[in-house]
Design a protein around this motif. Structure first.
Motif, short mmCIF file in Angstrom:
data_model
loop_
_atom_site.label_atom_id
_atom_site.label_comp_id
_atom_site.label_asym_id
_atom_site.label_seq_id
_atom_site.Cartn_x
_atom_site.Cartn_y
_atom_site.Cartn_z
N CYS A 1 0.98 12.34 7.30
CA CYS A 1 0.81 11.33 8.35
C CYS A 1 -0.02 10.17 7.84
N ALA A 2 -1.06 10.46 7.06
CA ALA A 2 -1.90 9.40 6.49
C ALA A 2 -1.08 8.52 5.56
N LEU A 3 -0.17 9.12 4.80
CA LEU A 3 0.70 8.35 3.91
C LEU A 3 1.57 7.40 4.72
N GLU B 1 6.31 -1.64 5.90
CA GLU B 1 7.76 -1.70 5.71
C GLU B 1 8.29 -0.52 4.91
N LEU B 2 7.39 0.21 4.22
CA LEU B 2 7.82 1.39 3.46
C LEU B 2 7.78 2.66 4.30
N THR B 3 7.28 2.58 5.53
CA THR B 3 7.19 3.77 6.37
C THR B 3 8.53 4.49 6.54
N PRO B 4 9.64 3.78 6.83
CA PRO B 4 10.91 4.51 6.98
C PRO B 4 11.33 5.25 5.71
N VAL B 5 11.14 4.62 4.55
CA VAL B 5 11.52 5.28 3.29
C VAL B 5 10.67 6.52 3.07
N GLY C 1 1.67 13.99 -2.06
CA GLY C 1 1.41 13.59 -3.44
C GLY C 1 2.64 13.48 -4.31
N PHE C 2 3.82 13.78 -3.76
CA PHE C 2 5.03 13.83 -4.59
C PHE C 2 5.31 12.49 -5.25
N HIS C 3 5.24 11.40 -4.46
CA HIS C 3 5.62 10.10 -5.00
C HIS C 3 4.57 9.54 -5.96
N LEU C 4 3.39 10.17 -5.99
CA LEU C 4 2.33 9.74 -6.92
C LEU C 4 2.22 10.68 -8.13
N GLY C 5 3.09 11.66 -8.19
CA GLY C 5 3.07 12.59 -9.31
C GLY C 5 1.92 13.58 -9.26
N ARG C 6 1.35 13.81 -8.07
CA ARG C 6 0.21 14.71 -7.94
C ARG C 6 0.60 16.13 -7.60
N GLY C 7 1.89 16.39 -7.50
CA GLY C 7 2.33 17.73 -7.19
C GLY C 7 2.48 17.98 -5.70
N ILE C 8 2.90 19.17 -5.35
CA ILE C 8 3.21 19.55 -3.98
C ILE C 8 2.36 20.76 -3.62
N GLN C 9 1.83 20.77 -2.41
CA GLN C 9 1.00 21.87 -1.93
C GLN C 9 1.79 22.71 -0.93
N PHE C 10 1.71 24.03 -1.09
CA PHE C 10 2.41 24.96 -0.21
C PHE C 10 1.41 25.93 0.41
#
Length: 239
Positions: A135-137, A144-148, A179-188
């Motif tokens: 949500c913070a992202l 204008e990048l919110t929809p993408v 963090g996916f688009h910043l290359g920081r990995g994914i948290q599960f």
């Protein structure tokens, strides 16, 4: 044929009521024809026909069997698999005029496609379903990048839970993709990880001739998913 791979088909590639569409009826099973007949509109029946024809043609080609000879079963969770070749994994998705199919010979796979067709309240949906970091992202500039960002998060989550065979009712916020688009990995959440088999993702945004976009995501533990390129995305029924 290199797998994993994706196939995309538009419903007007084979127009409703044409001889080409009618010819595809013959490769459906009697159970599939019964399911097709239950759809209320001709458009929905046509989309079902093309999705099953795409699935049968592609899997038949890969398994070296005729499309009409393929039989399908479901596991305990209801996820379908090819009876003769259970190690050939697949996933279907539909949005607007588009049908998407992903296939892997290594592991369960999930695909989601989204063709935006009307305005959506992205933040209302996100606050209900997404992780707070996501949500913070979405709230961060530029707006204008919110929809993408939204469609990337949504399609990747849908693909992930389809690969698990559980569906989004398992809880979209249990995977954090901020963090996916910043290359920081994914948290599960801990129970979603598979020891020794890291989850892989592919996301792409395909620009369409009508100036809209088709958002596409693939997920699974097949290591090749992260390496999907343009040449692994096929267009049409017989590609």
């Amino acid at each position: 044929m290199t797998l994993p791979a994706v196939w995309l088909l538009r419903t007007d590639d084979i127009p409703q009521g044409t001889s080409a569409a009618q010819a595809l009826e013959s490769i459906l099973s009697s159970e599939e024809r019964e399911r097709q007949a239950r759809y209320a509109t001709g458009e929905a029946r046509h989309q079902f026909l093309l999705s099953r024809a795409l699935l049968r043609r592609v899997l038949g080609k890969i398994s070296n069997r005729t499309p009409e000879s393929l039989t399908f079963s479901r596991n305990d969770a209801g996820k379908p698999h090819l009876t003769s070749t259970p190690d050939l994994h697949f996933s279907l998705s539909h949005s607007g005029q588009w049908i998407g199919l992903a296939v892997s010979c290594e592991s369960d796979i999930g695909i989601d496609i989204e063709q935006p067709q009307k305005p959506r309240d992205f933040m209302r949906i996100a606050r209900h379903y997404f992780h707070p970091d996501e949500c913070a992202l979405l709230e961060s500039p530029p707006q204008e990048l919110t929809p993408v960002h939204f469609y990337r998060l949504w399609t990747m989550k849908e693909a992930f839970f389809k690969a698990r065979g559980t569906g989004i009712s398992e809880g979209l916020s249990r995977i954090n993709l901020a963090g996916f688009h910043l290359g920081r990995g994914i948290q599960f959440d801990n129970d979603l990880a598979i020891p020794g088999r890291p989850w892989q993702f592919h996301y792409g945004m395909l620009r369409l001739p009508d100036t809209t976009q088709l958002h596409l995501a693939v997920a699974g533990t097949d290591s090749g998913i992260a390496e999907i390129r343009k040449e692994n995305i096929h267009r049409g029924l017989d590609a």
